[in-house]
Design a protein around this motif. Structure first.
Motif, PDB file in Angstrom:
ATOM      1  N   VAL A   6       0.858  -1.197   0.000  1.00  0.00           N
ATOM      2  CA  VAL A   6       0.000   0.000   0.000  1.00  0.00           C
ATOM      3  C   VAL A   6       0.886   1.236   0.000  1.00  0.00           C
ATOM      4  O   VAL A   6       1.779   1.366   0.840  1.00  0.00           O
ATOM      5  CB  VAL A   6      -0.926   0.012   1.241  1.00  0.00           C
ATOM      6  CG1 VAL A   6      -1.751   1.285   1.283  1.00  0.00           C
ATOM      7  CG2 VAL A   6      -1.824  -1.214   1.258  1.00  0.00           C
ATOM      8  N   ILE A   7       0.638   2.121  -0.979  1.00  0.00           N
ATOM      9  CA  ILE A   7       1.489   3.314  -1.110  1.00  0.00           C
ATOM     10  C   ILE A   7       0.619   4.572  -1.244  1.00  0.00           C
ATOM     11  O   ILE A   7      -0.401   4.563  -1.946  1.00  0.00           O
ATOM     12  CB  ILE A   7       2.397   3.189  -2.361  1.00  0.00           C
ATOM     13  CG1 ILE A   7       3.341   1.978  -2.215  1.00  0.00           C
ATOM     14  CG2 ILE A   7       3.203   4.468  -2.606  1.00  0.00           C
ATOM     15  CD1 ILE A   7       4.008   1.550  -3.503  1.00  0.00           C
ATOM     16  N   GLY A   8       1.026   5.613  -0.560  1.00  0.00           N
ATOM     17  CA  GLY A   8       0.388   6.920  -0.730  1.00  0.00           C
ATOM     18  C   GLY A   8       1.479   7.959  -0.953  1.00  0.00           C
ATOM     19  O   GLY A   8       2.532   7.883  -0.325  1.00  0.00           O
ATOM     20  N   ILE A 195       4.760   4.057   2.542  1.00  0.00           N
ATOM     21  CA  ILE A 195       4.551   2.675   2.121  1.00  0.00           C
ATOM     22  C   ILE A 195       4.387   1.734   3.316  1.00  0.00           C
ATOM     23  O   ILE A 195       5.080   1.861   4.329  1.00  0.00           O
ATOM     24  CB  ILE A 195       5.706   2.208   1.205  1.00  0.00           C
ATOM     25  CG1 ILE A 195       5.591   0.710   0.922  1.00  0.00           C
ATOM     26  CG2 ILE A 195       7.089   2.529   1.773  1.00  0.00           C
ATOM     27  CD1 ILE A 195       6.433   0.225  -0.213  1.00  0.00           C
ATOM     28  N   SER A 196       3.448   0.818   3.157  1.00  0.00           N
ATOM     29  CA  SER A 196       3.259  -0.232   4.166  1.00  0.00           C
ATOM     30  C   SER A 196       2.878  -1.508   3.429  1.00  0.00           C
ATOM     31  O   SER A 196       2.527  -1.459   2.254  1.00  0.00           O
ATOM     32  CB  SER A 196       2.145   0.163   5.140  1.00  0.00           C
ATOM     33  OG  SER A 196       0.911   0.265   4.449  1.00  0.00           O
ATOM     34  N   ILE A 197       2.959  -2.618   4.134  1.00  0.00           N
ATOM     35  CA  ILE A 197       2.450  -3.857   3.554  1.00  0.00           C
ATOM     36  C   ILE A 197       1.493  -4.479   4.561  1.00  0.00           C
ATOM     37  O   ILE A 197       1.507  -4.122   5.747  1.00  0.00           O
ATOM     38  CB  ILE A 197       3.585  -4.867   3.218  1.00  0.00           C
ATOM     39  CG1 ILE A 197       4.402  -5.220   4.468  1.00  0.00           C
ATOM     40  CG2 ILE A 197       4.509  -4.294   2.155  1.00  0.00           C
ATOM     41  CD1 ILE A 197       5.370  -6.362   4.233  1.00  0.00           C
ATOM     42  N   LEU A 205      -4.732  -1.041   7.527  1.00  0.00           N
ATOM     43  CA  LEU A 205      -3.433  -0.783   6.905  1.00  0.00           C
ATOM     44  C   LEU A 205      -2.306  -1.167   7.850  1.00  0.00           C
ATOM     45  O   LEU A 205      -2.458  -1.084   9.065  1.00  0.00           O
ATOM     46  CB  LEU A 205      -3.309   0.708   6.578  1.00  0.00           C
ATOM     47  CG  LEU A 205      -4.265   1.260   5.523  1.00  0.00           C
ATOM     48  CD1 LEU A 205      -4.140   2.774   5.430  1.00  0.00           C
ATOM     49  CD2 LEU A 205      -4.012   0.621   4.167  1.00  0.00           C
ATOM     50  N   GLY A 206      -1.188  -1.570   7.274  1.00  0.00           N
ATOM     51  CA  GLY A 206      -0.007  -1.859   8.076  1.00  0.00           C
ATOM     52  C   GLY A 206       0.674  -0.567   8.504  1.00  0.00           C
ATOM     53  O   GLY A 206       0.290   0.528   8.083  1.00  0.00           O
ATOM     54  N   THR A 207       1.689  -0.694   9.360  1.00  0.00           N
ATOM     55  CA  THR A 207       2.458   0.474   9.777  1.00  0.00           C
ATOM     56  C   THR A 207       3.300   0.948   8.594  1.00  0.00           C
ATOM     57  O   THR A 207       3.945   0.146   7.932  1.00  0.00           O
ATOM     58  CB  THR A 207       3.381   0.108  10.946  1.00  0.00           C
ATOM     59  OG1 THR A 207       2.571  -0.429  11.984  1.00  0.00           O
ATOM     60  CG2 THR A 207       4.135   1.331  11.454  1.00  0.00           C
TER      61      THR A 207
HETATM   62  P1  ADP Z   1       1.487  11.862   7.899  1.00  0.00           P
HETATM   63  O1  ADP Z   1       0.698  12.607   8.913  1.00  0.00           O
HETATM   64  O2  ADP Z   1       2.503  10.912   8.491  1.00  0.00           O
HETATM   65  O3  ADP Z   1       2.057  12.711   6.821  1.00  0.00           O
HETATM   66  P2  ADP Z   1      -0.898  11.177   6.497  1.00  0.00           P
HETATM   67  O4  ADP Z   1      -2.008  10.402   7.136  1.00  0.00           O
HETATM   68  O5  ADP Z   1      -1.079  12.629   6.325  1.00  0.00           O
HETATM   69  O6  ADP Z   1       0.444  10.838   7.226  1.00  0.00           O
HETATM   70  O7  ADP Z   1      -0.676  10.516   5.062  1.00  0.00           O
HETATM   71  C1  ADP Z   1       0.358  10.908   4.265  1.00  0.00           C
HETATM   72  C2  ADP Z   1       0.361   9.996   3.058  1.00  0.00           C
HETATM   73  O8  ADP Z   1       0.582   8.655   3.473  1.00  0.00           O
HETATM   74  C3  ADP Z   1      -0.912   9.959   2.274  1.00  0.00           C
HETATM   75  O9  ADP Z   1      -0.602   9.923   0.894  1.00  0.00           O
HETATM   76  C4  ADP Z   1      -1.581   8.674   2.691  1.00  0.00           C
HETATM   77  O10 ADP Z   1      -2.347   8.141   1.644  1.00  0.00           O
HETATM   78  C5  ADP Z   1      -0.403   7.789   2.978  1.00  0.00           C
HETATM   79  N1  ADP Z   1      -0.647   6.766   3.983  1.00  0.00           N
HETATM   80  C6  ADP Z   1      -1.254   6.913   5.169  1.00  0.00           C
HETATM   81  N2  ADP Z   1      -1.254   5.758   5.855  1.00  0.00           N
HETATM   82  C7  ADP Z   1      -0.622   4.842   5.082  1.00  0.00           C
HETATM   83  C8  ADP Z   1      -0.289   3.464   5.243  1.00  0.00           C
HETATM   84  N3  ADP Z   1      -0.590   2.769   6.349  1.00  0.00           N
HETATM   85  N4  ADP Z   1       0.376   2.863   4.233  1.00  0.00           N
HETATM   86  C9  ADP Z   1       0.718   3.536   3.126  1.00  0.00           C
HETATM   87  N5  ADP Z   1       0.432   4.834   2.923  1.00  0.00           N
HETATM   88  C10 ADP Z   1      -0.230   5.490   3.889  1.00  0.00           C
END
Ligand code: ADP
Ligand code: MG
Ligand code: ZN
Length: 477
Positions: A6-8, A195-197, A205-207
């Motif tokens: 899972v990637i954001g 990124i998490s898996i 979602l994973g850490t």
């Molecule tokens: P942060 O406060 O650490 O910046 P956010 O919740 O604002 O985290 O999310 C930042 C980005 O990380 C977003 O693009 C979101 O989609 C992505 N994201 C959030 N949680 C996860 C997760 N468990 N795995 C992968 N991506 C995530």
């Protein structure tokens, strides 16, 4: 165990403006250190920021292009942290009321089109640049106050390749809008990848870890692939993933921990009292929407229907705005669009890539008219395709017309029957064995003989005529 990735993404785009986000300092890249600064971007007490209108308008364009809802209400917040690259000790950003939200971008994947949701896009100022020498750390505030638009996705990407596709698609749109030069090396496009898996089938979602410091799309893909493997190994070994920020080391091709969650900042966001909230009326937003250009996807469809290009070809030509414009310019002057497309996607793109030339420069290096003039010479059998391939780089580097180069180097195709007949006669006598093979029906033998004729004529013989004459002479012998 089998895992799902899972990637954001958080992408920071530097929006092209002449001046900074809240002051009239220049945004020019590469100026001597600290020459583009003033009390506002240095955060002197009493100085007052004023929002750059062009930046706001460009940001709205981007927001609309990625199908976001654009907020009418514009508000800025202060994000506090202490670091020497931040003279005010806070960064002006947007917190709870971003400029845009709820958008999406459709990307092409092996499994078809996939929709990536965009959570938000907000405006903020960039920090300065630290330069570390063996004895000291220096700071350059030229970059401070450069306007950035941060675009944040939902965690909808499921592989490094999808991430690469998303970034390519986003960059293509930004270039179509002409709002950013998207140059990762200059820092005008930066990407943090979260990124998490998780075990396949698991809902929550994973850490995640957050990856930084990648300076190309390829670097992002490599860093993600590395991190997927690292996280999988951790979980397989029964360990937990630590929530942390990791830096990509391009030389070592590894990620390293930079800071863990415990060290995370409390930013103490609050509304910036120096920037009064204001509204952008819906009519203004609609006017910006109406003036948006044609986007890659629409252009691709049009190239398919108007020029009968294949899905694949239209995709390649439309991915780069300037390649698309070039193609259409050339197609106006020459009635075989498929042929133009083949040359563009073959020898021309090859030339640009090898010499690291962006497509925007193509029209100056090789005006469409010069290309189509060369294509016409091939069609009229004045030169062979092979000779055309050979002289193309010369047309580009010297600026000469194909016809001039052909004349200077005596490269016109030999279409004179008697001249070809005598050369072929010679080739046939010199290769009696091959001729026997040809007579017994081996097609490769014909190709060999044609090759010999080409060798003798330095590629100038008209291939169709050579084929016909060889067959005639052999049948008659
Ligand atoms: P942060 O406060 O650490 O910046 P956010 O919740 O604002 O985290 O999310 C930042 C980005 O990380 C977003 O693009 C979101 O989609 C992505 N994201 C959030 N949680 C996860 C997760 N468990 N795995 C992968 N991506 C995530
Ligand atoms: Mg983050
Ligand atoms: Zn300034």
């Amino acid at each position: 165990m089998k895992y799902e990735t899972v990637i954001g993404l958080e992408v920071h785009v530097q929006i092209n403006t002449n001046t900074k986000i809240f002051c009239s300092c220049s945004t020019e890249f590469g100026a001597p250190a600290n020459t583009h600064t003033c009390p506002v971007c240095l955060g002197m007490p009493g100085s007052l920021p004023v929002l750059n209108e062009k930046f706001l308008k460009h940001s709205i364009k981007v927001a609309l292009a990625i199908d976001c809802t654009v907020a009418n209400f514009i508000k800025f917040d202060r994000k506090h942290y202490f670091y020497p690259d931040l003279p005010k000790d806070y960064q002006i950003s947007q917190y709870d009321k971003p400029l845009a939200s709820n958008g999406h971008l459709d990307i092409d994947t092996d499994a078809g089109i996939k929709r990536i949701r965009i959570l938000r896009a907000h405006m903020e100022e960039d920090a300065g640049k630290l330069i570390h020498t063996p004895t000291a750390s220096l700071v350059d505030y030229n970059r401070t106050g450069t306007p950035l638009l941060e675009i944040v996705t939902e965690p909808d990407l499921n592989s490094a390749d999808e991430t690469y596709a998303y970034l390519t698609q986003l960059k293509s749109i930004l270039e179509y809008l002409e709002v950013s030069d998207c140059d990762m090396e200059k820092g005008s496009l930066r990407c943090d990848a979260n990124i998490s898996i998780r075990p396949i089938g698991q809902k929550e979602l994973g850490t995640k870890t957050e990856l930084k410091n990648m300076n190309s799309f390829k670097g992002i893909r490599d860093a993600l692939n590395y991190e997927i493997k690292r996280q999988e190994k951790q979980l397989d070994a029964g360990n937990l993933i630590i929530q942390e920020t990791r830096l990509w080391d391009e030389t070592k091709q590894k990620t390293f921990s930079m800071r863990t969650k415990e060290e995370a900042h409390d930013y103490r966001y609050f509304p910036d009292p120096d920037l009064v909230p204001f509204t952008v009326d819906s009519l203004t937003i609609e006017n910006i929407r109406k003036a948006l250009p044609e986007f890659p996807k629409a252009k691709k469809q049009r190239l398919i229907s108007e020029y009968d290009l294949s899905e694949y070809d239209a995709g390649v030509i439309s991915a780069d705005k300037h390649l698309g414009l070039y193609f259409e310019q050339a197609a106006k002057q020459y009635n075989n669009p498929k042929n133009i497309c083949n040359w563009l996607m073959g020898d021309i793109m090859n030339y640009l890539n090898t010499n690291n030339i962006p497509a925007i420069k193509l029209k100056d290096l090789l005006p469409p008219k010069k290309l189509t003039a060369m294509l016409e010479m091939i069609d009229q059998n004045i030169i062979s395709g092979k000779i055309a391939k050979k002289i193309l780089p010369e047309i580009i580097t010297t600026g000469k017309e194909a016809s001039v180069i052909i004349k200077e180097q005596n490269l016109s195709q030999i279409s004179d029957t008697s001249e070809l007949e005598s050369i072929i006669k010679q080739v046939i006598t010199e290769n009696d064995k091959v001729v026997e093979e040809l007579k017994s029906g081996k097609d490769q033998a014909l190709m060999f003989l044609v090759g010999q004729v080409m060798k003798k004529t330095r590629g100038k013989a008209n291939p169709q005529m050579v084929n016909a004459i060889i067959n005639k002479q052999i049948n008659n012998s």
